[in-house]
Design an enzyme around this catalytic site. Structure first.
Site, PDB file in Angstrom:
ATOM      1  N   THR A   1     -63.191  52.536 -10.613  1.00 48.11           N
ATOM      2  CA  THR A   1     -64.527  51.957 -10.531  1.00 48.11           C
ATOM      3  C   THR A   1     -64.720  50.840 -11.550  1.00 48.11           C
ATOM      4  OG1 THR A   1     -66.858  52.433 -10.985  1.00 48.11           O
ATOM      5  CG2 THR A   1     -65.280  53.824 -12.085  1.00 48.11           C
TER       6      THR A   1
ATOM      7  N   TYR B   1     -69.216  59.415 -16.136  1.00 49.48           N
ATOM      8  CA  TYR B   1     -68.501  59.064 -14.910  1.00 49.48           C
ATOM      9  C   TYR B   1     -67.440  57.988 -15.173  1.00 49.48           C
ATOM     10  CZ  TYR B   1     -67.598  56.759 -10.462  1.00 49.48           C
ATOM     11  OH  TYR B   1     -66.978  56.189  -9.389  1.00 49.48           O
TER      12      TYR B   1
END
Ligand code: UDP
Length: 329
Positions: free
Chosen positions: A119, A143
């Site tokens: 990501t 995350y």
């Protein structure tokens, strides 16, 4: 000749199910491994489903022994940023320990090629735009840290044990399969495009607009929306490239264009023919002002270019899927 198989871990989820379809269209068989904690059985349509948890070595091993895949694509992860802040242990367990377990079993079973969902959140608040791969990695969420840590783990394991991997650092995946067979179905839904469509459709009230005082042309955040089918196709190219060139890749994967949240709302209004009712809310914790990809490397390394990532195609394919899913006729 037997058909080549790819094990798609997390293949019942949003991006994973689109990857499964792309794998099928590439002439291979997608074998989905998913615990269905977030994914949907109805999204597994192009090959077998093995129900299992990536943290369970026995279950992963059984799937690999049964299907003997040439590569693994790993989509299974917790992704909701707020949830990560509340329950980090769960995130590290699923995202880092889960992927480590998967990789260990892969290597023991002689499967060396991995495409991993990373990501742009690994960069945190970038000091420069567009985002190139060499920028400092300073994630600002649990995350983001789980994904960066996993990339580092893959680098080490690759060096020591000959794993080949492609880490694809996604920007904002959005849109739905252009044939309308699958789409985005998160529960709860936190993403902009489905939330804006829901509000335009008159379901669930106004959409909360998180921040209109950012230093951008219209005060809303800038993101890079990449069509999920384009994203899925990049995974096929990545799997082929790491195997053919015996190399690892760590690539930004976005459309290369920044759009403000407000621009997306206008596209939703064009697609639906309805206004998007919004409630101006404060900034959402952890949101970066602007994120968009430099696509030089992904284009050069994979020969990938987005076909469907203009904002109107992203939003209209999502709308076509949701109209059906929400039974709007
Ligand atoms: N956003 C918003 N309302 C929503 C969902 C998202 O205003 O209901 C904004 C969010 O603050 C961010 C952008 O839309 O600026 C994209 O958010 P999303 O959660 O879709 O993806 P992210 O960039 O966080 O991965």
């Amino acid at each position: 000749m037997t058909t080549e198989r790819i094990l798609i871990v997390g293949g019942a989820g949003y991006i994973g199910s689109h990857a499964a379809k792309a794998v099928r269209l590439s002439g291979r068989e997608p074998v989905v491994f998913d615990d269905l904690s977030c994914g949907h059985e109805h999204a597994v349509r192009w090959g077998p489903l093995v129900k299992g948890d990536i943290r369970n070595a026995g279950a992963v091993r059984a799937a690999i022994r049964e299907y003997r895949p040439s590569a693994v694509m790993q989509f299974a992860a917790r992704i909701e940023v707020g949830e990560g802040e509340k329950d980090p242990a769960h995130f590290y367990d699923n995202n880092v320990a889960g992927t480590l377990n998967l990789v260990r079993v892969m290597l023991e079973e002689g499967v060396r090629n991995l495409v991993f969902s990373s990501t742009c959140a690994i960069y945190g608040d970038p000091e420069r735009l567009p985002l190139t791969e060499d920028l400092p990695k300073r994630p600002v969420s649990v995350y983001g840290r789980t994904k960066l840590m996993t990339e580092q783990m893959l680098e080490d394991v690759s060096r020591a044990h000959g794993l080949r991997f492609a880490a694809l650092r996604y920007f904002n995946a959005a849109g739905a399969d252009p044939d309308g067979e699958i789409g985005e179905e998160h529960e709860p839904e936190t993403h902009l495009v489905p939330n804006a469509l829901k509000a335009a459709a008159g379901l669930g009230g106004a959409m909360k607009l998180f921040g209109t005082d950012y230093p951008t042309p219209d005060g809303t955040c800038i993101r890079d929306f990449v069509h999920v089918t384009d994203l899925a196709e990049a995974h096929i190219l990545a799997a082929e490239t790491i195997a053919a060139r015996d190399t690892n890749l760590q690539l930004n994967l976005g459309a290369g264009q920044g759009r403000t949240v407000m621009e997306v709302l206008r596209a939703v209004e064009r697609a639906t023919g309805k206004p998007v009712p919004v409630e101006i809310a404060g900034r959402r914790a952890g949101d970066a002002v602007a994120l968009y990809a430099d696509t030089t490397n992904v284009t050069r390394e994979l020969g990938w270019t987005p076909r469907l990532s203009d904002i109107d195609t992203v939003v209209s394919t999502a709308w076509a899927f949701h109209r059906k899913a929400w039974k709007l006729g």
